[in-house]
Design an enzyme around this catalytic site. Structure first.
Site, PDB file in Angstrom:
ATOM      1  N   HIS A  10       0.838  -1.210   0.000  1.00  0.00           N
ATOM      2  CA  HIS A  10       0.000   0.000   0.000  1.00  0.00           C
ATOM      3  C   HIS A  10       0.871   1.259   0.000  1.00  0.00           C
ATOM      4  O   HIS A  10       1.967   1.243  -0.529  1.00  0.00           O
ATOM      5  CB  HIS A  10      -0.981  -0.036   1.176  1.00  0.00           C
ATOM      6  CG  HIS A  10      -1.824  -1.273   1.182  1.00  0.00           C
ATOM      7  ND1 HIS A  10      -2.907  -1.458   0.361  1.00  0.00           N
ATOM      8  CD2 HIS A  10      -1.707  -2.418   1.915  1.00  0.00           C
ATOM      9  CE1 HIS A  10      -3.445  -2.654   0.579  1.00  0.00           C
ATOM     10  NE2 HIS A  10      -2.727  -3.261   1.505  1.00  0.00           N
ATOM     11  N   GLU A 147       1.675 -11.796   5.649  1.00  0.00           N
ATOM     12  CA  GLU A 147       0.670 -11.069   6.432  1.00  0.00           C
ATOM     13  C   GLU A 147       1.123 -11.101   7.886  1.00  0.00           C
ATOM     14  O   GLU A 147       1.142 -12.144   8.529  1.00  0.00           O
ATOM     15  CB  GLU A 147      -0.703 -11.720   6.279  1.00  0.00           C
ATOM     16  CG  GLU A 147      -1.284 -11.681   4.868  1.00  0.00           C
ATOM     17  CD  GLU A 147      -1.935 -10.341   4.534  1.00  0.00           C
ATOM     18  OE1 GLU A 147      -1.813  -9.396   5.352  1.00  0.00           O
ATOM     19  OE2 GLU A 147      -2.572 -10.240   3.469  1.00  0.00           O
TER      20      GLU A 147
END
Length: 242
Positions: A10, A147
């Site tokens: 991101h 993650e």
């Protein structure tokens, strides 16, 4: 040299809108993974070179540009860092996503999960195959999307907020293990040890060792060379005179 391309997920700005990733429990995904990526890069040994896909929270580089940069740099490994989130706050743990099983990416993912889960004590959700993620599909090097935990889970969020040094150390150690798997781990630095002599006072010389540019002398030799006089009185106790 082992070249690791680290992609803090991101953090892009498209059409004037910044992509923060997941946001929960006072944490923003793009900020957490960027800080972890910086710390990981700083911890790597000299023979492991890291290139980050972004170095701030407002990058113009999307997935295509990031994958192209990794390929142009000829990375040995691609590691994309992300944080999970879910509408049910009970979802927790760390997981690794890869394009397919049976290759170096699966071996790398196994090392990453092992080191990370052990250091953070987060639940290990295992390795999952995903064919829809651009950073895995478009990079030529073995790629793993890690993650780091669920921002939506209070326990995971506390680890991600307060244990970033632990997280970075675990990932750094895992990268070193991956470099060894790839046969590109460098030599460990071994400090040279040389004999030396140190003069104490007017007449006494004692043996010493020079290790990494620092001279070390045994404390016993120093004390004996100084020949202290020890006296004791009931009023003043023990006294040492050099």
């Amino acid at each position: 040299m082992f070249k690791i391309y680290i992609d803090p997920g991101h953090g892009t700005r498209v059409g004037g809108v910044q992509d923060p990733g997941a946001v929960a429990n006072g944490l923003q995904e793009s900020e957490v993974v960027l800080e972890v990526a910086r710390r990981v890069a700083a911890l790597l040994p000299p023979w492991a070179e890291a290139l980050l896909s972004r170095t701030d929270g407002d990058s113009p580089n999307g997935i295509d540009a990031r994958a192209a940069a990794a390929n142009e740099w000829v990375a040995d490994m691609v590691l994309s860092l992300h944080c999970n989130s879910f509408y049910e706050s009970t979802a927790n743990g760390v997981e690794a996503l890869i394009l397919g099983t049976g290759g170096a990416a699966e071996l790398f993912a196994t090392e990453l999960l092992s080191y990370y889960a052990s250091a953070t004590r987060l639940y290990n959700r295992g390795i999952k195959v995903r064919s829809d993620l651009g950073i895995l599909r478009k990079t030529k090097a073995p790629a793993v999307l890690l993650e780091l935990g669920f921002l939506s889970n209070l326990s995971d969020a506390e680890v991600l907020r307060n244990s970033q040094d632990v997280i970075a150390k675990a990932i750094g150690d895992a990268i070193i293990a991956c470099a060894k798997i790839a046969g590109k781990a460098g030599e460990e630095t071994v400090e040279t040890v040389d004999d030396a002599a140190v003069r104490i006072g007017e007449t006494r010389t004692v043996g010493a060792k020079v290790i990494g540019g620092v001279t070390y002398v045994p404390l016993r030799d120093i004390v004996e060379a100084l020949r202290p006089t020890v006296t004791w009185t009931p009023e003043e106790g023990a006294a040492v005179t050099l």
